[in-house]
Scaffold this motif. Sequence first.
Motif, PDB file in Angstrom:
ATOM      1  N   GLY A   1       0.692  -1.247  -0.141  1.00 54.83           N
ATOM      2  CA  GLY A   1       0.058   0.256   0.031  1.00 54.83           C
ATOM      3  C   GLY A   1       0.877   1.203   0.030  1.00 54.83           C
ATOM      4  N   VAL A   2       1.986   1.273   0.888  1.00 52.43           N
ATOM      5  CA  VAL A   2       2.872   2.382   0.667  1.00 52.43           C
ATOM      6  C   VAL A   2       3.389   2.866  -0.692  1.00 52.43           C
ATOM      7  CG1 VAL A   2       4.982   3.350   1.590  1.00 52.43           C
ATOM      8  CG2 VAL A   2       3.363   2.221   3.269  1.00 52.43           C
ATOM      9  N   LEU A   3       3.793   1.468  -1.224  1.00 52.38           N
ATOM     10  CA  LEU A   3       4.297   1.632  -2.795  1.00 52.38           C
ATOM     11  C   LEU A   3       3.247   2.235  -3.754  1.00 52.38           C
ATOM     12  CD1 LEU A   3       6.592  -1.253  -3.366  1.00 52.38           C
ATOM     13  CD2 LEU A   3       7.214   0.969  -2.978  1.00 52.38           C
ATOM     14  N   ALA A   4       2.030   1.734  -3.593  1.00 52.44           N
ATOM     15  CA  ALA A   4       0.924   2.032  -4.143  1.00 52.44           C
ATOM     16  C   ALA A   4       0.570   3.738  -3.945  1.00 52.44           C
ATOM     17  CB  ALA A   4      -0.440   1.159  -3.889  1.00 52.44           C
ATOM     18  N   SER A   5       0.959   4.057  -2.677  1.00 52.31           N
ATOM     19  CA  SER A   5       0.477   5.681  -2.321  1.00 52.31           C
ATOM     20  C   SER A   5       1.392   6.391  -3.330  1.00 52.31           C
ATOM     21  CB  SER A   5       0.522   5.955  -0.991  1.00 52.31           C
ATOM     22  OG  SER A   5       2.060   5.724  -0.482  1.00 52.31           O
ATOM     23  N   MET A   6       2.876   6.037  -3.306  1.00 49.85           N
ATOM     24  CA  MET A   6       3.936   6.664  -4.004  1.00 49.85           C
ATOM     25  C   MET A   6       3.557   6.862  -5.446  1.00 49.85           C
ATOM     26  SD  MET A   6       5.958   7.460  -1.589  1.00 49.85           S
ATOM     27  CE  MET A   6       4.502   7.703  -0.502  1.00 49.85           C
ATOM     28  N   GLY A   7       3.120   5.476  -6.044  1.00 51.66           N
ATOM     29  CA  GLY A   7       2.960   5.710  -7.517  1.00 51.66           C
ATOM     30  C   GLY A   7       1.407   6.513  -7.844  1.00 51.66           C
ATOM     31  N   LEU A   8       0.628   6.248  -6.942  1.00 51.96           N
ATOM     32  CA  LEU A   8      -0.854   6.932  -7.136  1.00 51.96           C
ATOM     33  C   LEU A   8      -0.721   8.524  -6.988  1.00 51.96           C
ATOM     34  CD1 LEU A   8      -3.512   4.542  -5.675  1.00 51.96           C
ATOM     35  CD2 LEU A   8      -3.183   5.137  -8.020  1.00 51.96           C
ATOM     36  N   ILE A   9       0.070   8.948  -6.249  1.00 52.69           N
ATOM     37  CA  ILE A   9       0.567  10.343  -5.973  1.00 52.69           C
ATOM     38  C   ILE A   9       1.159  10.786  -7.265  1.00 52.69           C
ATOM     39  CG2 ILE A   9       1.924  12.007  -4.764  1.00 52.69           C
ATOM     40  CD1 ILE A   9       1.334  10.573  -2.185  1.00 52.69           C
TER      41      ILE A   9
ATOM     42  N   GLY B   1       7.831  10.194 -20.215  1.00 56.95           N
ATOM     43  CA  GLY B   1       8.882   9.470 -19.626  1.00 56.95           C
ATOM     44  C   GLY B   1       8.051   8.958 -18.111  1.00 56.95           C
ATOM     45  N   VAL B   2       7.487   9.750 -17.509  1.00 54.99           N
ATOM     46  CA  VAL B   2       6.658   9.532 -16.461  1.00 54.99           C
ATOM     47  C   VAL B   2       5.627   8.318 -16.573  1.00 54.99           C
ATOM     48  CG1 VAL B   2       5.329  10.344 -14.513  1.00 54.99           C
ATOM     49  CG2 VAL B   2       6.870  11.841 -15.587  1.00 54.99           C
ATOM     50  N   GLY B   3       4.936   8.404 -17.737  1.00 53.42           N
ATOM     51  CA  GLY B   3       3.928   7.498 -18.143  1.00 53.42           C
ATOM     52  C   GLY B   3       4.454   6.222 -18.040  1.00 53.42           C
ATOM     53  N   LEU B   4       5.588   6.158 -19.097  1.00 52.19           N
ATOM     54  CA  LEU B   4       6.242   4.815 -19.075  1.00 52.19           C
ATOM     55  C   LEU B   4       6.709   4.247 -17.982  1.00 52.19           C
ATOM     56  CD1 LEU B   4       7.133   2.852 -21.240  1.00 52.19           C
ATOM     57  CD2 LEU B   4       9.150   4.017 -21.351  1.00 52.19           C
ATOM     58  N   GLY B   5       7.320   5.061 -17.069  1.00 51.55           N
ATOM     59  CA  GLY B   5       7.774   4.584 -15.793  1.00 51.55           C
ATOM     60  C   GLY B   5       6.871   4.178 -14.854  1.00 51.55           C
TER      61      GLY B   5
ATOM     62  N   PHE C   1       8.679  11.360  -4.668  1.00 52.29           N
ATOM     63  CA  PHE C   1       7.928  10.280  -4.417  1.00 52.29           C
ATOM     64  C   PHE C   1       8.457   9.188  -5.405  1.00 52.29           C
ATOM     65  CE2 PHE C   1       4.459  12.668  -2.312  1.00 52.29           C
ATOM     66  CZ  PHE C   1       4.660  12.636  -1.157  1.00 52.29           C
ATOM     67  N   ALA C   2       8.638   9.385  -6.653  1.00 52.20           N
ATOM     68  CA  ALA C   2       9.293   8.422  -7.630  1.00 52.20           C
ATOM     69  C   ALA C   2      10.376   7.821  -7.243  1.00 52.20           C
ATOM     70  CB  ALA C   2       9.328   8.979  -8.954  1.00 52.20           C
ATOM     71  N   VAL C   3      11.502   8.748  -6.600  1.00 53.60           N
ATOM     72  CA  VAL C   3      12.543   8.344  -6.060  1.00 53.60           C
ATOM     73  C   VAL C   3      12.526   7.308  -4.737  1.00 53.60           C
ATOM     74  CG1 VAL C   3      14.723   9.045  -4.831  1.00 53.60           C
ATOM     75  CG2 VAL C   3      13.869  10.296  -7.160  1.00 53.60           C
ATOM     76  N   PHE C   4      11.643   7.960  -3.936  1.00 53.01           N
ATOM     77  CA  PHE C   4      11.373   6.911  -2.699  1.00 53.01           C
ATOM     78  C   PHE C   4      10.753   5.688  -3.286  1.00 53.01           C
ATOM     79  CE2 PHE C   4       8.529   5.301   0.402  1.00 53.01           C
ATOM     80  CZ  PHE C   4       9.140   5.456   1.375  1.00 53.01           C
ATOM     81  N   MET C   5       9.986   5.395  -4.190  1.00 52.08           N
ATOM     82  CA  MET C   5       9.386   4.150  -4.629  1.00 52.08           C
ATOM     83  C   MET C   5      10.444   3.304  -5.205  1.00 52.08           C
ATOM     84  SD  MET C   5       6.235   3.690  -7.203  1.00 52.08           S
ATOM     85  CE  MET C   5       7.040   4.598  -8.502  1.00 52.08           C
ATOM     86  N   ALA C   6      11.481   4.001  -5.812  1.00 53.42           N
ATOM     87  CA  ALA C   6      12.465   3.167  -6.439  1.00 53.42           C
ATOM     88  C   ALA C   6      13.466   2.413  -5.496  1.00 53.42           C
ATOM     89  CB  ALA C   6      13.353   4.130  -7.335  1.00 53.42           C
ATOM     90  N   VAL C   7      13.736   3.368  -4.378  1.00 50.98           N
ATOM     91  CA  VAL C   7      14.651   3.011  -3.327  1.00 50.98           C
ATOM     92  C   VAL C   7      13.860   2.081  -2.396  1.00 50.98           C
ATOM     93  CG1 VAL C   7      15.860   4.018  -1.310  1.00 50.98           C
ATOM     94  CG2 VAL C   7      15.759   5.398  -3.242  1.00 50.98           C
TER      95      VAL C   7
ATOM     96  N   GLY D   1      10.467   3.525 -10.855  1.00 49.41           N
ATOM     97  CA  GLY D   1      10.660   4.552 -10.038  1.00 49.41           C
ATOM     98  C   GLY D   1      11.736   5.846 -10.494  1.00 49.41           C
ATOM     99  N   ALA D   2      12.606   4.985 -11.036  1.00 47.48           N
ATOM    100  CA  ALA D   2      13.939   5.717 -11.587  1.00 47.48           C
ATOM    101  C   ALA D   2      13.449   6.450 -13.065  1.00 47.48           C
ATOM    102  CB  ALA D   2      15.293   4.905 -11.823  1.00 47.48           C
ATOM    103  N   LEU D   3      12.908   5.823 -13.725  1.00 44.59           N
ATOM    104  CA  LEU D   3      12.368   6.314 -15.067  1.00 44.59           C
ATOM    105  C   LEU D   3      11.354   7.457 -14.668  1.00 44.59           C
ATOM    106  CD1 LEU D   3      12.500   6.706 -18.113  1.00 44.59           C
ATOM    107  CD2 LEU D   3      10.858   4.892 -18.165  1.00 44.59           C
ATOM    108  N   ALA D   4      10.290   7.367 -14.096  1.00 40.62           N
ATOM    109  CA  ALA D   4       9.313   8.231 -13.594  1.00 40.62           C
ATOM    110  C   ALA D   4      10.012   9.495 -13.080  1.00 40.62           C
ATOM    111  CB  ALA D   4       8.480   7.748 -12.765  1.00 40.62           C
ATOM    112  N   ALA D   5      11.034   9.280 -12.162  1.00 44.19           N
ATOM    113  CA  ALA D   5      11.867  10.566 -11.579  1.00 44.19           C
ATOM    114  C   ALA D   5      12.563  11.309 -12.723  1.00 44.19           C
ATOM    115  CB  ALA D   5      12.658  10.165 -10.708  1.00 44.19           C
TER     116      ALA D   5
END
Length: 377
Positions: free
Chosen positions: A206-214, A298-302, A363-369, A273-277
């Motif tokens: 869920g935490v990862l989902a929140s990062m992606g959904l934000i 790039g954000v969409g593909l990531g 948030f994208a960086v956080f998701m990747a890490v 996450g890296a590509l979206a960032a």
Amino acid sequence: MTSVVGASRALRAQFFVLGVMFATWGVHVPTVKGHYGLGEQALAIAMLASGVGALLALAQAGRVVGRWGPRAVSAAMGVLCCASVACLLAWPAYAALLAVMLVFGVTGSLLDVAINTEATEIERLAARPLMSGFHGMFSLGGMAGASLGSAAPALGLSPQAHLLVATGLGAAVVLVASRAMLPVPEHNAEEKHPLSLPRGPLLLLGVLASMGLIAEGAMYDWSVLFMKQERASSPSTAALAYASFSGAMAAGRFGGDWVRSRVSPARLMRASGALAAAGMTLALAVPSPWVALLGFAGVGLGLSNVVPVLFSAASQAPGVSPAHGIAAVSGVGYLGMMAGPPLIGLIAEHASLAAGLLVVVMFAVFMAVSARRAMRA
């Protein structure tokens, strides 16, 4: 009995319509802002109303889908979701907009859980990855909805006329497609308890989902306005921000099932996450509308395979039904997403929208890490 192939086609149509509705709202964010005379902060509060509605609905989504089944829930909520989008400009009062956005959040989230529950059943029967392809139809619908919004002025359609055309067609497709959906077996659909805060693996998902959904929600809600205000784009060019994001996301998702069968979830989430960032950084750093469109792509593909991976994992969590697992992860995701629009709007109000969208990069960086730890659990 409804065939799996027919049900798959019907479900793709449902995902497509949901994507069109989100895109129709997204391309009309500047229209809504002007119609009600809102600043960024007031506009963010209206977006927050949608998030509140979604969270309230998700608290009972497992029970509702378990009681009535994905077929009935998707038909009813799909039509109501389309109706709420049709009413975005129907009244002049800000309170009416808040009510409409609340209904949009409730109906959109229940439709989302219903069709994802159906998707997990079809994926189980087919015994192969299909979730990314279904979500690809959502993104394709987003691209189609944004493209129609971009073309509407040239076609002589007023904003209200465009809303009525898009939502009328969407409601018709939902009603026809829902008739071909599979009945989900009782042992998969039954849910006796309302949603509570998940623990363990579901909480991490869920935490990862929140990062992606934000990050994803920021594109839906703010990308068109960013193009118009920060890059001085015409309404038609600004609408392409949503189209470029959704088109790239659709491409990533249509190839996502092939990728998921060959790449581990943790590696895929890190790369996503890296590509979206990187894409968001490019859009914000270079003062060109066309470079911004490339960055949004790039954000969409990531982000394309973040939600399919997480929802597939949630649907297989031991001890809960697929509907409950998806609703639990969605609930945490929406809880995080609720903080996104006000935060971006608050920063935009006191600095700039470009500064507010730096939240997407963080948030994208956080998701990747954090992907490796969460997916391992």
